[in-house]
Design a protein around this motif. Structure first.
Motif, PDB file in Angstrom:
ATOM      1  N   VAL A 254       0.845  -1.190   0.000  1.00  0.00           N
ATOM      2  CA  VAL A 254       0.000   0.000   0.000  1.00  0.00           C
ATOM      3  C   VAL A 254       0.884   1.246   0.000  1.00  0.00           C
ATOM      4  CG1 VAL A 254      -1.694   1.340   1.325  1.00  0.00           C
ATOM      5  CG2 VAL A 254      -1.961  -1.142   1.103  1.00  0.00           C
ATOM      6  N   SER A 255       1.939   1.208   0.789  1.00  0.00           N
ATOM      7  CA  SER A 255       2.863   2.330   0.840  1.00  0.00           C
ATOM      8  C   SER A 255       3.539   2.532  -0.517  1.00  0.00           C
ATOM      9  CB  SER A 255       3.911   2.087   1.936  1.00  0.00           C
ATOM     10  OG  SER A 255       4.677   3.232   2.170  1.00  0.00           O
ATOM     11  N   ARG A 256       3.918   1.457  -1.141  1.00  0.00           N
ATOM     12  CA  ARG A 256       4.565   1.549  -2.458  1.00  0.00           C
ATOM     13  C   ARG A 256       3.609   2.143  -3.500  1.00  0.00           C
ATOM     14  NH1 ARG A 256       8.281  -2.923  -5.253  1.00  0.00           N
ATOM     15  NH2 ARG A 256       9.284  -2.557  -3.273  1.00  0.00           N
ATOM     16  N   MET A 257       2.340   1.728  -3.467  1.00  0.00           N
ATOM     17  CA  MET A 257       1.352   2.270  -4.413  1.00  0.00           C
ATOM     18  C   MET A 257       1.131   3.761  -4.170  1.00  0.00           C
ATOM     19  SD  MET A 257      -1.442  -0.843  -4.836  1.00  0.00           S
ATOM     20  CE  MET A 257      -2.689   0.262  -4.349  1.00  0.00           C
ATOM     21  N   ALA A 258       1.010   4.159  -2.900  1.00  0.00           N
ATOM     22  CA  ALA A 258       0.817   5.574  -2.573  1.00  0.00           C
ATOM     23  C   ALA A 258       2.016   6.400  -3.029  1.00  0.00           C
ATOM     24  CB  ALA A 258       0.591   5.742  -1.075  1.00  0.00           C
ATOM     25  N   LEU A 259       3.190   5.856  -2.834  1.00  0.00           N
ATOM     26  CA  LEU A 259       4.416   6.529  -3.245  1.00  0.00           C
ATOM     27  C   LEU A 259       4.457   6.734  -4.752  1.00  0.00           C
ATOM     28  CD1 LEU A 259       7.315   7.541  -2.777  1.00  0.00           C
ATOM     29  CD2 LEU A 259       8.036   5.149  -2.835  1.00  0.00           C
TER      30      LEU A 259
END
Length: 128
Positions: A54-59
């Motif tokens: 999720v963090s990677r997608m938001a980034l």
């Protein structure tokens, strides 16, 4: 090449190079610099977990949408590697720890704080 592509690499050989330039946040002492910097120009801190999809997608979405480097200085924090810095951000700026998280610092204070799917470069731009 973007700071994050250096960390994660790119799975797509046709991937366009993003013009986003991040300042790495890796030491507690940098928080004093950020407070001072934010008196002149706002600072955005992106707290990222390298273990979270999720963090990677938001980034990636934030990087793709960010287009106002003249208005804000973006800092990137790998909160797994620099957990002490992440903890100090929560304490110093009075924000609850989240991951991923975007915090806008102006005049030495957190004035905007969002996490997960609420992270939006357009919304950040509207706050500047």
């Amino acid at each position: 090449m973007s700071f994050f592509k250096n960390i994660f690499g790119s799975s797509d050989s046709n991937d366009q190079t993003n013009s986003m330039t991040w300042e790495p946040l890796q030491a507690l002492e940098q928080l004093d610099e950020i407070v001072a910097q934010s008196q002149v120009k706002p600072v955005a801190i992106f707290k990222h977990s390298t273990r979270c999809s999720v963090s990677r997608m938001a980034l990636k979405q934030f990087e793709n949408e960010f287009n106002f480097p003249e208005k804000v200085t973006p800092y990137f924090l790998d909160l797994i590697a620099f957990r002490d810095v992440s903890n100090e951000i929560a304490s110093r700026f009075g924000v609850t720890h989240q991951s991923p998280q975007l915090i806008l610092i102006q005049d030495g204070k957190a004035v905007y704080n969002v996490s997960h799917s609420d992270i939006d470069a357009g919304e950040l731009g509207a706050k500047l």
